[in-house]
Write an enzyme that holds these catalytic residues in place. Structure first.
Site, mmCIF file in Angstrom:
data_model
loop_
_atom_site.group_PDB
_atom_site.id
_atom_site.type_symbol
_atom_site.label_atom_id
_atom_site.label_comp_id
_atom_site.label_asym_id
_atom_site.label_seq_id
_atom_site.Cartn_x
_atom_site.Cartn_y
_atom_site.Cartn_z
ATOM 1 N N LYS A 51 0.860 -1.181 0.000
ATOM 2 C CA LYS A 51 0.000 0.000 0.000
ATOM 3 C C LYS A 51 0.895 1.229 0.000
ATOM 4 O O LYS A 51 1.652 1.459 0.940
ATOM 5 C CB LYS A 51 -0.915 0.001 1.212
ATOM 6 C CG LYS A 51 -1.873 1.186 1.246
ATOM 7 C CD LYS A 51 -2.802 1.101 2.452
ATOM 8 C CE LYS A 51 -3.761 2.270 2.505
ATOM 9 N NZ LYS A 51 -4.673 2.190 3.671
ATOM 10 N N LYS A 68 -2.041 -1.519 -3.783
ATOM 11 C CA LYS A 68 -2.935 -0.362 -3.757
ATOM 12 C C LYS A 68 -2.095 0.906 -3.872
ATOM 13 O O LYS A 68 -1.134 1.062 -3.111
ATOM 14 C CB LYS A 68 -3.727 -0.351 -2.446
ATOM 15 C CG LYS A 68 -4.719 0.779 -2.318
ATOM 16 C CD LYS A 68 -5.461 0.726 -0.987
ATOM 17 C CE LYS A 68 -6.457 1.864 -0.876
ATOM 18 N NZ LYS A 68 -7.154 1.881 0.427
#
Length: 328
Positions: A196, A254
């Site tokens: 992320k 992400k």
């Protein structure tokens, strides 16, 4: 060798293009993010995410039934918590009668077969908007892990199939897996946000949940001490391998489009499914450009989703899931 080989022979009609197409999208590829709020009869459009909504529990039930009828089999739940319930530890996150816990039960009562994944992070519950406990101006890694594990346990007790830690604390997967095992929730899976990045694409999501970091003295102004530097590539593999060793069943990248090299790296190297989150900023850009008439909404949406699948994603969390399935 040309002219014996003419590659355009395989492109000259839709029939041959379909027959030789390497990657397809289907409803089975999608995880549907859902935002949940308190109240009744609430379907509140998010200003920075046109045609996407926050649902109260009664309308959440209706939405989930519609998703199932469309062939969508997995949801990822997020909650917007009332400001008065927020604190530095996120105590409301482990309330057995909290909004997340009620949302899990609502989905399971509406469609028992629906795969329920839940966000595990403190930012929706934090007075500071951070994914961890703030201690003397820093994010306390180990204290946060202990609380995240209890949060994950409360989701499992409410009926979640998978917990999805999105915090990027070091070692949190091991802590969560250990607590779930000790409580005999051996079948509850973990989808880890392993790669992320500290991206500028999260703005509309933070609007949706009112979870942006606060601007205050002695509080970290951003999430760069725990989310990954967008300039780094090999670090994503290191993070993902560590999470797998600690018990992650699925790893996630992400955001999506700007990080397809990471997706391909993971698809080549790991032996667990790879999820991708096509985030709110990616959604908002397509919506805004199409509203201006600058892009063909459906064509660009499907092109981006196909690119994510082509890069190696096993599954895609996307706000476009319903739109895409209607076209597919």
């Amino acid at each position: 060798m040309f002219p014996l080989q003419r590659h355009r022979r395989l492109r000259q009609s839709e029939s041959i293009r379909a027959l030789t197409r390497e990657h397809y999208l289907s409803p089975n590829d999608f995880i549907v993010p859902l935002f949940v709020v308190e109240g009744k009869g609430v379907k509140d459009e998010i200003a920075s995410m046109p045609n996407y909504f926050r649902f109260s529990l009664d309308l959440l039930s209706k939405e989930v039934k519609e998703l199932w009828q469309m062939g969508l089999k997995s949801v990822l739940l997020f909650v917007k918590v009332d400001q008065k319930l927020k604190d530095n530890r996120g105590e409301e996150a482990v309330n057995p009668n909290g909004l997340m816990q009620k949302a899990i039960k609502t989905v399971k009562e509406a469609v028992p077969e629906m795969l329920v994944m839940t966000d595990v992070a403190l930012d929706p519950y934090s007075i500071y908007g951070h994914d961890g406990i703030v201690d003397q101006g820093k994010i306390a890694n180990d204290r946060t892990n202990s609380f995240l594990a209890q949060m994950a346990l409360s989701h499992a007790q409410a009926g979640a199939d998978f917990v999805a830690p999105s915090d990027m604390m070091d070692g949190r997967i091991f802590e969560i897996r250990s607590v779930l095992e000790d409580a005999h929730f051996t079948d509850v899976g973990i989808m880890s946000y392993s790669a992320k990045f500290a991206s500028a694409f999260y703005g509309p999501f933070r609007d949706a949940l009112d979870s942006a970091p606060v601007d205050a003295k002695d509080i970290p102004k951003d999430k760069k001490t725990y989310q990954m530097d967008p300039a780094n590539r090999s670090e994503a593999l290191k993070e993902s391998f560590a999470d797998i060793d600690e018990g992650a069943d699925i790893v996630m990248v992400k955001p999506g489009l700007c990080y397809l090299d990471i997706v391909r790296d993971l698809a080549n190297e790991v032996e667990v499914p790879v999820a991708v989150y096509q985030v709110s900023g990616e959604y908002a850009m397509i919506k805004a450009a199409s509203e201006k008439g600058w892009l063909d909404h459906d064509a660009v949406m499907l092109e981006q989703l196909t690119a994510i699948k082509r890069a190696g994603a096993t599954m895609i969390a996307s706000y476009f899931a319903k739109d895409a399935v209607k076209l597919l």
